[in-house]
Design a protein around this motif. Structure first.
Motif, short mmCIF file in Angstrom:
data_model
loop_
_atom_site.label_atom_id
_atom_site.label_comp_id
_atom_site.label_asym_id
_atom_site.label_seq_id
_atom_site.Cartn_x
_atom_site.Cartn_y
_atom_site.Cartn_z
N VAL A 113 30.47 90.83 119.60
CA VAL A 113 30.30 91.30 120.98
C VAL A 113 28.83 91.16 121.39
O VAL A 113 28.53 90.64 122.47
N PHE A 114 27.91 91.59 120.52
CA PHE A 114 26.49 91.42 120.81
C PHE A 114 26.16 89.93 121.01
O PHE A 114 25.44 89.56 121.93
N LYS A 115 26.71 89.07 120.15
CA LYS A 115 26.43 87.63 120.25
C LYS A 115 26.97 87.05 121.56
O LYS A 115 26.30 86.26 122.21
N LYS A 116 28.18 87.46 121.94
CA LYS A 116 28.76 86.96 123.20
C LYS A 116 27.88 87.32 124.39
O LYS A 116 27.62 86.49 125.26
N ILE A 117 27.38 88.57 124.41
CA ILE A 117 26.52 89.00 125.50
C ILE A 117 25.27 88.12 125.56
O ILE A 117 24.92 87.58 126.61
N ASP A 150 24.68 85.13 124.22
CA ASP A 150 25.00 83.74 124.53
C ASP A 150 25.28 83.55 126.02
O ASP A 150 24.82 82.58 126.63
N ASP A 151 26.03 84.46 126.62
CA ASP A 151 26.36 84.34 128.04
C ASP A 151 25.13 84.53 128.93
O ASP A 151 24.97 83.85 129.94
N VAL A 152 24.24 85.44 128.54
CA VAL A 152 23.00 85.62 129.30
C VAL A 152 22.14 84.37 129.19
O VAL A 152 21.61 83.87 130.19
N ASN A 153 22.01 83.83 127.98
CA ASN A 153 21.20 82.61 127.79
C ASN A 153 21.78 81.44 128.56
O ASN A 153 21.04 80.65 129.15
N GLU A 154 23.10 81.32 128.56
CA GLU A 154 23.74 80.24 129.32
C GLU A 154 23.44 80.39 130.82
O GLU A 154 23.12 79.43 131.50
N SER A 211 24.14 73.29 140.50
CA SER A 211 23.55 73.61 141.80
C SER A 211 24.30 74.72 142.56
O SER A 211 23.72 75.38 143.39
N GLU A 212 25.59 74.95 142.24
CA GLU A 212 26.33 75.97 142.99
C GLU A 212 26.05 77.39 142.48
O GLU A 212 26.38 78.36 143.14
N VAL A 213 25.44 77.52 141.30
CA VAL A 213 25.14 78.84 140.73
C VAL A 213 23.71 79.23 141.07
O VAL A 213 22.79 78.45 140.90
N TYR A 214 23.54 80.47 141.54
CA TYR A 214 22.17 80.92 141.77
C TYR A 214 21.85 82.19 141.01
O TYR A 214 20.71 82.67 141.05
N GLY A 215 22.81 82.75 140.26
CA GLY A 215 22.45 83.93 139.49
C GLY A 215 23.55 84.44 138.58
O GLY A 215 24.71 84.12 138.75
N VAL A 216 23.11 85.21 137.58
CA VAL A 216 24.01 85.82 136.61
C VAL A 216 23.63 87.28 136.46
O VAL A 216 22.44 87.61 136.37
N THR A 217 24.64 88.16 136.43
CA THR A 217 24.41 89.58 136.23
C THR A 217 25.19 90.03 135.00
O THR A 217 26.38 89.74 134.88
N MET A 218 24.49 90.71 134.09
CA MET A 218 25.12 91.25 132.88
C MET A 218 24.73 92.72 132.79
O MET A 218 23.57 93.06 132.53
N ASN A 219 25.69 93.61 133.06
CA ASN A 219 25.47 95.05 132.94
C ASN A 219 26.14 95.54 131.67
O ASN A 219 27.33 95.28 131.46
#
Length: 154
Positions: A90-94, A96-100, A107-115
C-alpha cells in the motif's frame, strides 16, 4: 496611446509564454508525513496481521477483500478480487502513483492529488484518495479510494 499599445503587447506576450502546455503537473501530497509514517510502520516490524482492504476506482468499481499476511507474505492470493496488498505494498502504491503524477507529461493532465490519512497506533495508510485533474472534461478519469480497516496484529 503608443505606450498603451506597447504595454498591452508586452503583457500579452508574457502571458502567452507562461501558458506553455509542456509544464510539469502539480502534485498535492504531504511527502514528509508519508515518510514519517512509513518509517514508523517499518520500525514496528509487524509481519503477521489481517485487515480488510476496500478499493474503488474508475477502472474496477468497488472491491473488498480480507487480507491475511504471515511472515510478510499475503496468504490465499487465488481468492483475492484484486492485487493482494501487504501494508508495505500500500505504501509502495501511494509512492509510485505520486511519482507517476509528478512526472506526468500528457498534455491533458495538469495535476494529481493524493490525500492520505494514517492510523494513529500503527501508522499505516488508513484512507487513501487519489485523483487526477484534467484540462478538459474526461469521462471517468483516473481516481481511486482505498481504505484499510479491521487491522489486527496476529
Amino acid at each position: 496611446m503608443k505606450k498603451m499599445f506597447l504595454l498591452t503587447s508586452l503583457i500579452t506576450v508574457c502571458t502567452a509564454m507562461t501558458c506553455d502546455d509542456d509544464h510539469d503537473a502539480f502534485v498535492k501530497f504531504d511527502n514528509a508525513q508519508f515518510d514519517k509514517n512509513r518509517v514508523l510502520w517499518e520500525n514496528a516490524n509487524i509481519r503477521n496481521y489481517t485487515y480488510v482492504l476496500s478499493y474503488f476506482s474508475s477502472a474496477t468499481g468497488p472491491r473488498k477483500d480480507t487480507i491475511e499476511v504471515v511472515n510478510g507474505v499475503v496468504q490465499n492470493r487465488e481468492k483475492m478480487h484484486f492485487y493482494p496488498y501487504t501494508i508495505n505494498d500500500v505504501f509502495k502504491k501511494i509512492k509510485d502513483d505520486v511519482n507517476e503524477g509528478y512526472n506526468e507529461k500528457r498534455s491533458e493532465v495538469y495535476g494529481v492529488t493524493m490525500n492520505v490519512t494514517y492510523d494513529n497506533q500503527y501508522h499505516f495508510p488508513k484512507e487513501v484518495n487519489y485523483s487526477v485533474s484534467y484540462k478538459t472534461n474526461v469521462v471517468g478519469g483516473a481516481y481511486y479510494d482505498l481504505s484499510v480497516s479491521n487491522f489486527q496484529v496476529k
